[in-house]
Scaffold this active site. Structure first.
Site, PDB file in Angstrom:
ATOM      1  N   HIS A  83     -20.413 -28.499   6.479  1.00 62.59           N
ATOM      2  CA  HIS A  83     -19.338 -29.486   6.367  1.00 62.59           C
ATOM      3  C   HIS A  83     -18.995 -30.114   7.722  1.00 62.59           C
ATOM      4  O   HIS A  83     -18.415 -31.191   7.774  1.00 62.59           O
ATOM      5  CB  HIS A  83     -18.100 -28.895   5.677  1.00 62.59           C
ATOM      6  CG  HIS A  83     -17.315 -27.906   6.466  1.00 62.59           C
ATOM      7  ND1 HIS A  83     -17.456 -26.542   6.330  1.00 62.59           N
ATOM      8  CD2 HIS A  83     -16.338 -28.068   7.381  1.00 62.59           C
ATOM      9  CE1 HIS A  83     -16.614 -25.913   7.120  1.00 62.59           C
ATOM     10  NE2 HIS A  83     -15.913 -26.821   7.773  1.00 62.59           N
ATOM     11  N   ASP A 220     -23.021 -22.396   4.134  1.00 58.45           N
ATOM     12  CA  ASP A 220     -22.381 -23.480   4.880  1.00 58.45           C
ATOM     13  C   ASP A 220     -22.922 -23.551   6.306  1.00 58.45           C
ATOM     14  O   ASP A 220     -22.292 -23.077   7.256  1.00 58.45           O
ATOM     15  CB  ASP A 220     -20.865 -23.262   4.874  1.00 58.45           C
ATOM     16  CG  ASP A 220     -20.090 -24.528   5.208  1.00 58.45           C
ATOM     17  OD1 ASP A 220     -20.703 -25.473   5.723  1.00 58.45           O
ATOM     18  OD2 ASP A 220     -18.879 -24.569   4.943  1.00 58.45           O
ATOM     19  N   SER A 640     -14.245 -23.888  12.218  1.00 58.34           N
ATOM     20  CA  SER A 640     -15.425 -24.069  11.372  1.00 58.34           C
ATOM     21  C   SER A 640     -16.674 -24.165  12.240  1.00 58.34           C
ATOM     22  O   SER A 640     -16.732 -24.965  13.172  1.00 58.34           O
ATOM     23  CB  SER A 640     -15.289 -25.336  10.537  1.00 58.34           C
ATOM     24  OG  SER A 640     -14.287 -25.200   9.569  1.00 58.34           O
TER      25      SER A 640
END
Length: 705
Positions: A83, A220, A640
């Protein structure tokens, strides 16, 4: 030494829940914290965290100003989340070559894709400059004077840094609610190329259904490469002549895995927390910030999703925009739920009562910190703040037309001859590949109407009078008239801003009304907001003084931070959550794809994850192909892509999410509930191998198949 021992004893007395809390700066990591890390299984020497060319920090990067990443090879390969690379992947995608849908693997350096505007930065150095700032009179200045002084000081320090090394950058940021100031030096690489991404079905597996939830099976990750000047191995703007960057240090990848209770550490760039915020500030956040965000984005996202489902071309344009919007839409809902269920406001009120008693007994900041004033100031700005956030969510980056309408009044480059001002003009570049007319129109109509319904009329921009008087509150007719008559959506049209009919354009007039209303809101908030900031500044100072024998970390502000803890689950619905997920769990979800679209994946993915042999990627203890895992590391947005290290400093995963039960962690950390969700690095390598057949990358990383 006595103070360090005392601090450690106090940490131990507070228990694991408090001891593992914290987003710590590395250059001045408290000795008491490091000793606690050692007790929990960290075996790396203190100096190898920050100092020297082979320090762990030197493998960690700020990824494009909004995420974190880690260098994993001698040729500059960077792992971050899928992402985090989402917009780069989207920007290279077309209906014919949809890298989001189908994934991408560059089989040679020549096939690696450049990304305009993206970068990675390495932290070189960080220093406490509080004394220098205070000697310049910071405490006696107003906020405007402080901003000017800090900007000037930053320029002076940057000039000194660049005199020694022109590739360096420097920034000054406040810490501890402006009670301290640090200067951080970075080396920024702006030639960053996409190397590998798996299909979105795996990189975003679970979608919004599983976002912020556990259990997770999302793979991810995405892979980029840093390119450098071929002569210096230093930063350079994009050029075909650039070569892969060769770092002095990169993170070794572990195939050993982890077990429950093992040490885990993240190092990354957490974006923003407000752990020192008062109870009044938390109430404002809940009711005046989060509520508008959830309400407006819910309206917008329903329209976006409908148009995206109807057209692949539209989906490609809006995939990234939708993901960004929905992420903090759901986060805000979860945060408000946790604020109430945990009773955070009541906890803060109890602490503030204790702090007032301590202040009364010591006289510390007696004439500065005033809780009654703090409560009054927040009360004065509540309604205005609520209206501001409705304005922000309605008009900022929600529709292309609205964005253009405001840009013609601020930030547009002027074109045309300087000697003939009347012939100067604005002109928008053709960016039709990034937006869709029908979607943009419907979002604009819906949000204009929604703002009028949700916000008191006294906060309405002036064009609402025209909607009422001329268009009879028919928002569709108002928007269609504006889109038809305005030049803002006319391809290649020049907008001559020095001509008399400039403001007669309905789009230009609409934009000016928005700019004026925003300025009015900001002016109304300015004075009381300065007073609130000053009180929050003193509140933090009082807490630090009252607890001066304890280590304290500053709120996250997108500078490098370390957090540590243990691998382990939590109680979920009265049952143990488990601390990892395995291949059968993702196959079970794939089997439910007919009912839950977020669990759809290509048949090859189900086939690969239904295998009986996952060697060498299966866990040596459990024998399972482990996908994602939990730790109680303290993280937030910006983390992240942060590397997750074991006690030996080896890479075991990438942080990508938190859990629904602790979405209030930006204002209150609860070790019983707060969990970091990471993708197991062996799952990453498995997908690179079995799906991507990326042998050249695995060899580069040092993985033996």
């Amino acid at each position: 030494m006595k103070k360090a021992i005392l601090s450690l004893l106090m940490l131990l007395a507070m228990g694991t829940a408090r001891a593992d809390e914290g987003m710590w700066t590395l250059y001045n990591l408290p000795q008491a914290v490091y000793e606690r890390m050692q007790q929990e299984g960290f075996k790396v020497p203190y100096n190898d965290l920050y100092y020297g060319p082979h320090a762990i920090k030197n493998a960690v990067v700020n990824f494009s100003g909004y995420c974190s990443g880690v260098v994993v090879s001698p040729d500059g390969l960077v792992f971050t989340n899928h992402h985090c690379g989402f917009e780069a992947i989207r920007s290279h995608s077309t209906v014919e070559h949809d890298y989001m849908l189908n994934g991408f693997y560059a089989k040679s350096y020549d096939e690696e894709l450049p990304n305009k505007g993206m970068f990675v930065s390495f932290m070189v150095d960080q220093n406490d400059i509080t004394d220098r700032v205070m000697k310049l009179g910071y405490e006696t200045m107003n906020n405007e004077q402080r901003a000017v002084m800090l900007d000037s000081l930053e320029n002076v320090m940057l000039k000194d840094v660049k005199a020694k090394d022109s590739t360096l950058m420097l920034e000054i940021k406040p810490f501890y609610e402006r009670n301290m100031f640090y200067a951080t030096t970075y080396r920024v690489f702006r030639d960053l190329r996409l190397v590998f991404t798996i299909p979105k079905s795996m990189g975003k597996f679970g979608g919004e259904t599983d976002n912020w939830m556990w259990p997770r099976q999302t793979c991810d990750f995405s892979v980029f490469r840093i390119y450098a000047d071929p002569k210096t191995n230093g930063p350079a703007e994009y050029s075909e002549q650039n070569v892969p960057y060769h770092p002095e240090h990169w993170a070794p990848v572990s195939m050993e895995g982890y077990k429950e209770g093992d040490f885990s550490m993240t190092i990354g760039y957490p974006g923003s927390t407000e752990r020192y915020l008062s109870s009044y500030g938390i109430r404002e956040m809940r009711d005046a910030e989060n509520v508008p965000r959830v309400q407006v984005r819910g309206v917008k996202q329903e329209i976006m999703a409908r148009h995206m489902r109807a057209s692949e071309a539209v989906r490609i344009k809006y995939d990234s925009k939708y993901a960004q919007s929905s992420n903090y839409w759901k986060n805000s809902m979860g945060m408000n739920k946790c604020i109430d269920s945990i009773g955070i406001i009541g906890q803060k009120q109890a602490f503030e009562k204790m702090l007032r008693q301590w202040q009364d007994s010591t006289g510390f900041l007696k004439d500065k910190l005033d809780f009654k004033k703090l409560e009054k100031y927040y009360g004065q700005r509540f309604e205005q703040t609520r209206a501001f956030y409705y304005w922000f969510e309605t008009f900022r980056r929600t529709s292309e037309f609205t964005t253009r309408a405001m840009r013609v009044h601020s930030g547009m480059p002027v074109k045309g001859p300087k000697e003939k001002p009347k012939k100067q003009y604005f002109q928008f570049d053709d960016n039709t590949s990034e937006w869709d007319y029908a979607l943009d129109r419907e979002v604009m109509i819906a949000l204009l109407k929604n703002y009028a319904e949700q916000v008191d009329e006294k906060f309405h921009p002036s064009f609402y009078k025209e909607i009422r008087n001329k268009f009879g509150n028919d928002y569709e007719r108002y928007v269609d008239n504006m889109l038809k008559k305005s030049v803002l959506f006319k391809p290649g049209k020049r907008i001559y801003f020095n001509k008399k009919n400039y403001y007669k354009d309905p789009g230009v007039s609409y934009g000016m009304s928005l700019i004026e209303s925003l300025a009015e809101m900001q002016d109304a908030l300015a004075n009381v907001s300065d007073s609130i900031e000053e009180q929050e500044h003193h509140l933090c100072a009082a807490k630090l003084r009252m607890e001066e024998n304890l280590p304290h970390y500053s709120d996250a502000n997108f500078t490098m931070r370390l957090s540590y803890g243990q691998v382990g689950g939590f109680m979920l619905g009265g049952q143990p959550s488990g601390y990892y997920t395995a291949a059968p769990s993702i196959v079970a979800k794939m089997n439910r794809a007919a009912d839950i679209i977020d669990y759809e994946a290509e048949p090859i993915m189900k086939e690969l994850l239904s295998a009986t042999d996952f060697a060498p990627y299966a866990d040596k203890t459990t024998g399972e192909m482990q996908l994602c895992f939990l730790t109680n590391n303290d993280i937030t947005g910006g983390n992240s892509g942060s590397p997750m290290f074991d006690g030996e400093g080896r890479l075991i995963g990438l942080a990508f999410d938190g859990n629904w039960d602790s979405l209030s962690s930006d204002i209150n950390f609860d070790a019983h509930l707060a969990r970091c969700i990471g993708v197991d690095i062996r799952f990453v390598l498995f997908m690179m191998d079995r799906w991507g057949h990326a042998d050249r990358l695995l060899k580069e990383i040092g993985v033996k198949k």
